[in-house]
Design an enzyme around this catalytic site. Structure first.
Site, PDB file in Angstrom:
ATOM      1  N   CYS A 105       1.386 -10.711  -1.931  1.00 44.45           N
ATOM      2  CA  CYS A 105       1.505  -9.534  -1.075  1.00 44.45           C
ATOM      3  C   CYS A 105       2.984  -9.127  -1.051  1.00 44.45           C
ATOM      4  O   CYS A 105       3.795  -9.669  -1.797  1.00 44.45           O
ATOM      5  CB  CYS A 105       0.939  -9.761   0.323  1.00 44.45           C
ATOM      6  N   CYS A 148      -2.481  -6.500  -1.152  1.00 43.41           N
ATOM      7  CA  CYS A 148      -1.993  -5.267  -0.530  1.00 43.41           C
ATOM      8  C   CYS A 148      -1.672  -4.252  -1.625  1.00 43.41           C
ATOM      9  O   CYS A 148      -1.452  -4.621  -2.778  1.00 43.41           O
ATOM     10  CB  CYS A 148      -0.787  -5.514   0.362  1.00 43.41           C
ATOM     11  N   CYS A 188       3.555  -5.344  -8.674  1.00 48.37           N
ATOM     12  CA  CYS A 188       3.543  -6.691  -9.249  1.00 48.37           C
ATOM     13  C   CYS A 188       3.735  -6.598 -10.757  1.00 48.37           C
ATOM     14  O   CYS A 188       3.032  -5.856 -11.441  1.00 48.37           O
ATOM     15  CB  CYS A 188       2.228  -7.392  -8.939  1.00 48.37           C
TER      16      CYS A 188
END
Length: 141
Positions: free
Chosen positions: A10, A83, A90
């Site tokens: 997250c 999230c 990412c």
């Protein structure tokens, strides 16, 4: 038996990914090697510790970790972003078998009284617990 590695990511590794890590360890730690990290480590939010303790899970010893700790260093069977920011930002992990996206609200963004904020943490906690249990059930069948 080699355990499948799972990494939850997250934004800050302060709430959602910490909860997911704790639940997967609780319910299937014998089958999975579980980790969590954030785009940047921000420390575990005190309300995260509080609402997990309410249901008998002590995460006070868990640490907030930056995802760079794992990038390119371990093979993960599952990388699960929890999230939208983590999903969008990412980096691509080499050697990931399966990448999943489980969007949950950020309880840190809740506004209102202390009780209302804690209730948001509880709501997200319960959603994550249900999602983790479903993940385990679908992987075992």
């Amino acid at each position: 038996m080699n355990k499948t590695r799972v990494l939850f990511i997250c934004t800050g590794n302060s709430c959602r990914s910490q909860m997911a890590e704790a639940f997967l360890k609780k319910y299937a730690g014998d089958k999975y090697e579980v980790y969590s990290a954030g785009l940047e480590a921000q420390g575990i939010h005190p309300n995260t510790i509080k609402v997990m303790k309410e249901i008998g899970i002590d995460i006070s010893k868990q640490k907030s970790k930056d995802l760079k700790k794992y990038l390119g260093k371990k093979h993960f069977g599952f990388l699960i972003t929890v999230c939208s920011k983590a999903e969008e930002e990412c980096p691509v992990f080499p050697d990931i078998s399966t990448r999943l996206y489980w969007p949950f609200d950020d309880p840190r963004a809740a506004e209102g009284s202390e009780d209302e904020i804690l209730n948001k943490f509880r709501e997200v906690r319960d959603q994550i617990e249900a999602k983790v249990q479903n993940f385990i059930e679908t992987k075992e069948n």
